[in-house]
Design an enzyme around this catalytic site. Structure first.
Site, short mmCIF file in Angstrom:
data_model
loop_
_atom_site.label_atom_id
_atom_site.label_comp_id
_atom_site.label_asym_id
_atom_site.label_seq_id
_atom_site.Cartn_x
_atom_site.Cartn_y
_atom_site.Cartn_z
N ALA A 141 0.87 -1.17 0.00
CA ALA A 141 0.00 0.00 0.00
C ALA A 141 0.92 1.23 0.00
O ALA A 141 2.13 1.09 -0.03
CB ALA A 141 -0.93 0.00 1.21
N SER A 142 0.33 2.44 0.05
CA SER A 142 1.21 3.60 -0.09
C SER A 142 0.42 4.90 -0.10
O SER A 142 -0.77 4.93 -0.42
CB SER A 142 2.01 3.50 -1.41
OG SER A 142 1.26 2.82 -2.40
#
Length: 788
Positions: free
Chosen positions: A240-241
């Site tokens: 994720a980010s």
């Protein structure tokens, strides 16, 4: 062969390379297939504070050589184990393992080996290796030589404890590295389906010898079991980010600012490491990268900074095959029976006695992809993945490393379409920003998708997936401008250039900039008019608030977006939740704690945070609960609030809160006045360290995933914020603040196994030394020349 501590400038590096070349020429063999057996390898390695490596070379092979060496220094055990895994040899060294729900009854190591023997069959690995450009091939060959140099020069008894004296730490070949790159490509695609692919079998037994077929549940072919597992597999995706690029219209100094905040596992093969690479006349780039990748994956140079976020684009499609009633390994296309293609994989298994056995499994593929399940209704499910034939990851990152402008980044990425599961976001020194959602996505025209898509709710496999009929007219289409058959051309995918800002937090491309929605794309590329995830809404709302008041942002403001640890779901719900619980005696304990909580996931957060987390995580929120429903015209601010003025919903909210309070109190985690920093901890460097940040589901920008493991009173961090960078520019070039939350080395005995983690816990950042002058000014620098 030599290794010595000294400082070389570029001219001396070139001279050292020339001398080694002259010495090597008499022994060169004309039939050698390895570039590293014909060319000298010379790399200068400088380590600055916190063990940050700076690798300098005059050619690609030597650069890869230096990177391979430092990555082995920092994480040889994780790399060696991953080379075992991608070769399909876990059971050979670690035994078959135990059966897990996600492996559908097949022992875990055996399931892994079956899958990777399939994914990384010899023909596929050779094709991946052969597809590389000469420059990338040299980088990879050099990396292999550098890794092997470390393994060869380090006594087995001197390796880190996790792999000390382990027989599975061995020299590798470029094919091992190609297998590792195929593993990275499979994330977000076939890797999600690893368990079901390995367990998929036609009605007749598919195992021979000491078969594991009998251990696989007879229900493995049942649609409900497979559907449940597929949903869980997608939920377990490891990446994720957050990313934010600020342009000159909102930047305090009129230049670009870039926040890169990938959320990755804190242990294992996705554990990024800091890296600075300099290649004469070609690149000078700093940031972080994945193990085995010989260039920077997220970082900056003197012109721009860039980062990546996990895309929501779909990289494959499921197909429903109608089976031939007379043969479960044949399927019907337009009424004609076609045979599946069987591939038998062989796995070596170490038994508890130390004896070795061979297990064999036949897996099946079709023109519509690999078979993931035979169902009881006379159909089979296949999955076709665009990522397994995309071999351009290193080429893409190398191209970004060499680029000198955002236009060059855009042109290269749109031509290459090589990043398997990431969007790209960048900001430059002049104050421009760019967002690109360009990854390998199946090409299906709207007409073909509508004609072939199976829409019956009871037949859907995974929310958001695409299940198509296996017909002749339902194949992926060919785009002549795409670098790979069956995918969308890069120039036809979302791209946005702005001078105010672009943002992404694992939402679709639709609202990368609320003022300029990206619309009209295939739903496989980007969904639109759907609610945004909470993290995305937090980031967008914070930037919108600055813009509304006519303000600007400085680098410190951008850092605070992450380390401020605001829990966005609390902003949406908590006021209404407090209204619902006010004056209810049995909820007084929980209500009081919630009222006292400051709505942040800091180390000093009290049990109110624990109650709120349990309340949010208990179940998904019914649409009827929202006081303000979702409005596609205002996706940043809606939905919002809880409709606690409705007596039925109020009762349901109170019931969930009571259950949350009870669950938290019974867990004992928050007993005796404990704080979040006492509970969420990282096991690194031989100790436990309190870590701030909270679950993604709460809309915490500083997302952290943790769970109870060996100690019942602690939730150990498994994944979350990893490499964080905030890069700005001034008249003197880039100014980068960064932190590697889990530190540079995975060896608990290293001085760099915990040092940055302690900084992260205190919300401190490292000023990265980028120029030669800055590196030379570091009093802790250590320099090394390696050559062979």
């Amino acid at each position: 062969m030599m290794i010595c501590p000294l400082l070389l400038n570029t001219a001396l590096l070139r001279n050292a390379s020339a001398m080694l070349l002259a010495a090597a020429l008499p022994g060169c063999s004309g039939d050698s297939t390895s570039a590293t057996s014909r060319l000298p390898l010379v790399a200068e390695i400088t380590r600055t504070a916190y063990g940050i490596p700076h690798v300098k070379a005059v050619d690609e092979a030597s650069l890869g050589y230096g990177v391979g060496f430092v990555q082995a220094q920092d994480g040889v055990c994780a790399l060696a184990e991953q080379f075992v895994e991608v070769a399909g040899e876990r059971a050979r060294y670690f035994g078959e393992g135990v059966a897990l729900p996600q492996t559908l009854g097949v022992p875990a190591n055996l399931s892994s080996d079956i899958f990777f023997r399939l994914l990384n069959d010899e023909d596929s690995v050779v094709a991946a290796q052969s597809a590389q450009t000469p420059e990338v091939t040299a980088l990879m060959q050099g990396w292999v030589a550098g890794y092997n140099r470390f393994v060869r020069d380090t006594a087995a008894s001197s390796l880190p404890a996790a792999c000390r004296n382990a027989e599975w730490v061995r020299p590798v070949t470029i094919r091992d590295l190609a297998r590792l790159m195929r593993f990275y490509n499979a994330i977000g695609g076939m890797l999600d389906l690893q368990g079901v692919i390995a367990a998929a079998a036609p009605p007749s037994p598919a195992f021979t010898g000491a078969s594991v077929g009998s251990r696989a549940s007879s229900k493995a072919s049942h649609g409900d079991v497979v559907t449940a597992h597929l949903s869980q597999a997608v939920a377990r995706r490891p990446t994720a980010s957050n990313a934010l690029a600020i342009g000159k219209d909102l930047s305090a100094n009129g230049r670009g600012i870039l926040l890169g905040n990938p959320h990755l596992p804190w242990h294992g093969p996705l554990r990024m490491g800091m890296l600075h690479v300099t290649l004469e006349n070609k690149l000078d780039t700093m940031g972080a990268t994945l193990p085995g990748v010989p260039v920077v994956g997220i970082g900056f140079n003197d012109q721009f900074a860039w980062t990546h976020t996990t895309t929501t684009s779909r990289h494959g499609t499921f197909y429903r095959l109608q089976l031939d009633p007379g043969n479960a390994t044949n399927y019907l296309v337009n009424g004609q029976s076609r045979p599946m293609r069987g591939r038998t994989v062989q796995v070596t298994v170490k038994e508890r006695s130390g004896a070795v056995r061979i297990d064999r499994r036949t897996l099946y593929t079709s023109e519509f992809g690999w078979i993931v399940a035979w169902k009881e209704d006379g159909t089979a499910i296949a999955y076709k993945d665009a990522l397994v034939d995309s071999h351009r990851l290193v080429e893409e990152w190398y191209g970004i490393n060499r680029a000198r402008s955002l236009d060059e980044i855009k042109t290269f990425i749109q031509r290459n379409v090589g990043n398997p599961w990431n969007n790209t976001i960048a900001a430059d020194r002049l104050g421009a920003t760019i967002f690109l959602a360009v990854t390998p996505v199946p090409k299906l025209s709207p007409e073909r998708l509508q004609r072939c898509l199976i829409t019956e709710p009871e037949l859907q496999l995974v929310p958001g997936s695409f299940l198509l009929e296996a017909r002749e007219d339902c194949h992926w289409e060919i785009d002549p401008d795409a670098p790979q058959a069956g995918i969308v051309a890069g120039k036809s995918m979302p791209a946005l250039l702005r001078t105010d800002f672009v943002h992404n937090a694992n939402d679709s491309a639709w609202i990368a900039q609320p003022a300029a929605p990206l619309t009209g794309y295939s739903p496989l590329v980007s969904e639109e008019r759907q609610p945004l995830p909470a993290r995305a809404r937090f980031g967008l709302s914070q930037i919108a608030a600055v813009a509304r008041r006519g303000g600007t942002l400085a680098p410190d403001d951008v850092q605070a977006l992450v380390t401020g640890n605001r829990v966005y779901q609390a902003d949406l719900w908590l006021d209404d939740l407090l209204l619902a619980c006010a004056g209810v005696p049995e909820l007084e304990t929980g209500c009081s704690a919630l009222r006292a909580w400051d709505r942040k996931a800091n180390l000093d957060a009290g049990v109110g945070f624990g109650y709120f987390e349990a309340f949010v995580m208990a179940a998904s929120t019914p649409d009827a609960w929202w006081r303000i429903p979702f409005d596609p015209a205002d996706p940043v601010n809606t939905p919002a609030g809880l409709r606690v003025n409705d007596t039925e919903i109020q009762a349901a909210v109170r019931k969930r809160l009571a259950s949350a309070v009870e669950a938290v109190d019974q867990s004992g985690l928050w007993s005796a006045g404990r704080r979040w920093g006492d509970i969420q901890r990282a096991r690194l460097g031989g100790q436990l360290t309190g870590i701030h940040g909270g679950p993604d589901e709460l809309g915490t920008y500083n997302a952290m995933a943790s769970r109870v493991q060996s100690e019942a009173s602690v939730r150990e961090v498994e994944a979350g914020a990893s490499y964080l960078q905030v890069v700005s520019f001034d008249n003197n070039g880039p100014r980068a603040k960064a932190i590697l939350a889990y530190s540079q080395s995975s060896d608990p005995e290293s001085p760099h196994a915990l040092d940055q983690t302690l900084l992260f816990a205190r919300k401190e950042w490292v000023t990265l030394p980028f120029t030669t002058r800055e590196i030379s000014a570091d009093p802790s620098r250590r320099r090394l020349l390696i050559a062979e």
